[in-house]
Scaffold this motif. Structure first.
Motif, mmCIF file in Angstrom:
data_model
loop_
_atom_site.group_PDB
_atom_site.id
_atom_site.type_symbol
_atom_site.label_atom_id
_atom_site.label_comp_id
_atom_site.label_asym_id
_atom_site.label_seq_id
_atom_site.Cartn_x
_atom_site.Cartn_y
_atom_site.Cartn_z
ATOM 1 N N LYS A 22 42.596 34.882 53.232
ATOM 2 C CA LYS A 22 42.544 34.735 51.778
ATOM 3 C C LYS A 22 41.134 34.406 51.324
ATOM 4 N N ARG A 23 40.507 33.438 52.037
ATOM 5 C CA ARG A 23 39.124 33.086 51.673
ATOM 6 C C ARG A 23 38.188 34.279 51.864
ATOM 7 N N ALA A 24 38.421 35.033 52.953
ATOM 8 C CA ALA A 24 37.577 36.206 53.205
ATOM 9 C C ALA A 24 37.744 37.239 52.095
ATOM 10 N N LYS A 25 38.988 37.462 51.681
ATOM 11 C CA LYS A 25 39.226 38.457 50.625
ATOM 12 C C LYS A 25 38.690 37.971 49.284
ATOM 13 N N GLU A 26 38.811 36.672 49.031
ATOM 14 C CA GLU A 26 38.243 36.136 47.796
ATOM 15 C C GLU A 26 36.722 36.310 47.789
ATOM 16 N N ALA A 27 36.087 36.109 48.964
ATOM 17 C CA ALA A 27 34.632 36.312 49.058
ATOM 18 C C ALA A 27 34.274 37.778 48.829
ATOM 19 N N LEU A 28 35.103 38.693 49.380
ATOM 20 C CA LEU A 28 34.863 40.128 49.159
ATOM 21 C C LEU A 28 34.989 40.473 47.683
ATOM 22 N N VAL A 29 35.996 39.892 47.035
ATOM 23 C CA VAL A 29 36.200 40.158 45.606
ATOM 24 C C VAL A 29 35.009 39.641 44.793
ATOM 25 N N ALA A 30 34.550 38.420 45.125
ATOM 26 C CA ALA A 30 33.412 37.843 44.387
ATOM 27 C C ALA A 30 32.165 38.712 44.555
ATOM 28 N N GLU A 31 31.909 39.172 45.785
ATOM 29 C CA GLU A 31 30.736 40.018 46.016
ATOM 30 C C GLU A 31 30.884 41.356 45.300
ATOM 31 N N ALA A 32 32.099 41.919 45.347
ATOM 32 C CA ALA A 32 32.331 43.205 44.671
ATOM 33 C C ALA A 32 32.118 43.072 43.170
ATOM 34 N N GLU A 33 32.576 41.965 42.584
ATOM 35 C CA GLU A 33 32.412 41.760 41.134
ATOM 36 C C GLU A 33 30.941 41.574 40.778
ATOM 37 N N GLU A 34 30.171 40.959 41.673
ATOM 38 C CA GLU A 34 28.726 40.839 41.435
ATOM 39 C C GLU A 34 28.047 42.198 41.563
ATOM 40 N N LEU A 35 28.439 42.964 42.583
ATOM 41 C CA LEU A 35 27.856 44.299 42.779
ATOM 42 C C LEU A 35 28.203 45.235 41.622
ATOM 43 N N ALA A 36 29.318 44.979 40.969
ATOM 44 C CA ALA A 36 29.742 45.846 39.859
ATOM 45 C C ALA A 36 28.721 45.860 38.733
ATOM 46 N N GLN A 37 27.878 44.795 38.641
ATOM 47 C CA GLN A 37 26.860 44.719 37.588
ATOM 48 C C GLN A 37 25.503 45.227 38.054
ATOM 49 N N SER A 38 25.398 45.629 39.327
ATOM 50 C CA SER A 38 24.109 46.045 39.877
ATOM 51 C C SER A 38 23.694 47.422 39.362
ATOM 52 N N GLU A 39 22.373 47.617 39.352
ATOM 53 C CA GLU A 39 21.829 48.941 39.037
ATOM 54 C C GLU A 39 21.136 49.551 40.250
ATOM 55 N N GLN A 40 21.317 48.893 41.405
ATOM 56 C CA GLN A 40 20.831 49.470 42.662
ATOM 57 C C GLN A 40 21.920 50.412 43.172
ATOM 58 N N TRP A 41 21.979 51.583 42.542
ATOM 59 C CA TRP A 41 23.151 52.445 42.684
ATOM 60 C C TRP A 41 23.427 52.815 44.142
ATOM 61 N N ARG A 42 22.410 53.146 44.877
ATOM 62 C CA ARG A 42 22.645 53.596 46.253
ATOM 63 C C ARG A 42 23.059 52.451 47.161
ATOM 64 N N SER A 43 22.250 51.378 47.190
ATOM 65 C CA SER A 43 22.544 50.277 48.105
ATOM 66 C C SER A 43 23.839 49.565 47.720
ATOM 67 N N ALA A 44 24.065 49.389 46.406
ATOM 68 C CA ALA A 44 25.291 48.727 45.970
ATOM 69 C C ALA A 44 26.518 49.579 46.299
ATOM 70 N N GLY A 45 26.401 50.908 46.122
ATOM 71 C CA GLY A 45 27.511 51.799 46.462
ATOM 72 C C GLY A 45 27.836 51.747 47.943
ATOM 73 N N GLU A 46 26.799 51.758 48.772
ATOM 74 C CA GLU A 46 27.018 51.680 50.222
ATOM 75 C C GLU A 46 27.658 50.349 50.605
ATOM 76 N N ARG A 47 27.222 49.259 49.957
ATOM 77 C CA ARG A 47 27.784 47.946 50.261
ATOM 78 C C ARG A 47 29.254 47.869 49.852
ATOM 79 N N LEU A 48 29.596 48.440 48.714
ATOM 80 C CA LEU A 48 30.993 48.431 48.274
ATOM 81 C C LEU A 48 31.876 49.208 49.253
ATOM 82 N N ARG A 49 31.370 50.322 49.763
ATOM 83 C CA ARG A 49 32.149 51.076 50.757
ATOM 84 C C ARG A 49 32.340 50.250 52.035
#
Length: 409
Positions: free
Chosen positions: A122-149
């Protein structure tokens, strides 16, 4: 009748086993001797012992599930409880009871472990969600897209939580990915539009550049090419293929023009180099007229040299000030000689100079007489004051006399 410590066979062939609750009937044996009957049921006992031993090892050394272990224990307990074997059945019951306790203990351990794993997941998934929500605001399109995958792959490797918690976290995770994808899609759509505008603008610049490539108006056209280059840089980038093709055309048009200009300038530079040599020779000839001995002859010679000078044409820009300066120096020397001659021969100027000289001489003579009078009467202060005034008038007189000498007088 036959017997052993754990059982006996009576005269009717009935086999008994001894337990803590007393003797229990095991079965009836009619096929052979009582010893054979006891041996048969003792072998059945040994078989149960072997099965219990195997189950104990499986519970201890394998990941046998509590459910399967319990089923196996109950099966063996039934065999023991049905008293179809001769041996220490009470000891077997104690071993089965110990197995039940071991299985229950393992069940609790696994329950605790599972709860711990669930909490960690649960903690791991919550951390993934928090990082994904932060990446959602990024404009580093390539690196952020690769990280989300990569986060999706990590998510898939984690155990599931209870349905409600897992669904809520997945909804947030999925929403963050969708928001990023939507922003990235909008960004690249806008970028494509900008690149299309850049392509149209650069096509116009290329068209003008190509139309100018044959121009021979070197200065104005070169300046225009500089303006076009400034506009090119300000227009932004078109799509890669279009950008490369347009740039090659734009640069090619410039190359044609500047190559032609360079060829013409090279010819002109060669011609101007020859002109410079000729003008340097004329400057040497003109410099021989100084100092001026015969003003009239020097002026005539200089006019002739200047006519030849004007007929020669341009010299290189960086050499022009020096060679022209040499001619100007000769011209100034001639002008100064003319002015000196004019002053020497001008009657009015001579008269003015003579008159001024006479006035200054009279003033000087008068001051000297006044100084002598003052000293004779003992008025040295007045004499010193008049002496300073005399010093200034004498300097003016000397200068006037020098000027009068220029008039031959």
């Amino acid at each position: 009748m036959s017997s052993d410590p754990w059982g006996r066979v009576d005269e009717t062939g009935t086999v008994y086993v001894r337990t803590a609750d007393g003797e229990q009937v095991v079965g009836s044996w009619q096929a052979g001797s009582p010893e054979e009957a006891l041996a048969y049921f003792e072998r059945k006992y040994e078989g149960i012992v072997v099965e219990i031993g195997l189950l104990e090892r499986r519970v201890k050394t394998t990941d046998l599930s509590a459910k399967d272990a319990t089923t196996a224990i109950e099966h063996l307990r039934t065999q023991v409880d049905e008293h179809h074997a001769v041996g220490d059945l009470d000891a077997l019951r104690k071993r089965l009871d110990a197995l039940v306790a071991a299985v229950d203990s393992r069940r609790e351990e696994r329950k605790v472990q599972k709860a711990k794993q669930t909490d960690e997941a649960k903690r791991a998934k919550e951390a993934l969600v928090a990082e994904a929500e932060e990446l959602a605001q990024s404009e580093q399109w390539r690196s952020a897209g690769e990280r989300l995958r990569a986060l999706v792959d990590t998510w898939k490797g984690l155990p599931r939580l209870d349905r409600k918690s897992d669904d809520e976290l997945w909804h947030r995770f999925s929403h963050a990915r969708s928001a990023f994808s939507k922003r990235r899609k909008a960004h690249f759509a806008s970028l494509d539009a900008q690149r299309e505008e850049a392509r149209k603008a650069k096509e116009k610049l290329v068209a003008e550049a190509e139309s100018l490539s044959g121009s021979t108006d070197w200065g104005a056209t070169a300046a225009r090419y500089r303006d076009l280059m400034t506009q090119w840089k300000a227009a932004g980038r078109a799509q890669r293929e279009a950008e490369d093709e347009l740039w090659n055309r734009f640069r090619g048009a410039q190359d044609v023009f500047f190559a032609a200009r360079s060829e013409v300038f090279a010819e002109r530079d060669a011609e101007q180099g020859e002109n410079l040599k000729l003008k340097e020779e004329l400057a040497v000839e003109a410099e021989r007229l100084v100092p001026v001995q015969d003003l009239k002859a020097a002026r005539a010679a200089f006019r002739a040299i200047n006519e030849r000078w004007e007929a020669i044409g341009h010299v290189p820009r960086d050499a022009r000030p020096k060679v022209e300066g040499r001619m100007h120096a000769v011209e100034r020397a001639l002008q100064e000689a003319e002015e000196s001659e004019w002053r020497r021969t001008n009657p009015e100027a001579r008269a003015r100079a003579a008159g001024l000289t006479g006035q200054l001489q009279a003033a000087v003579d008068k001051l000297r007489a006044q100084i002598d009078t003052a000293r004779a009467s003992g008025n040295n202060a007045r004499a010193d004051k008049l002496a300073k005034e005399l010093e200034g008038r004498q300097a003016l007189l000397d200068q006037a006399l020098k000027g009068l000498e220029e008039f031959g007088g």
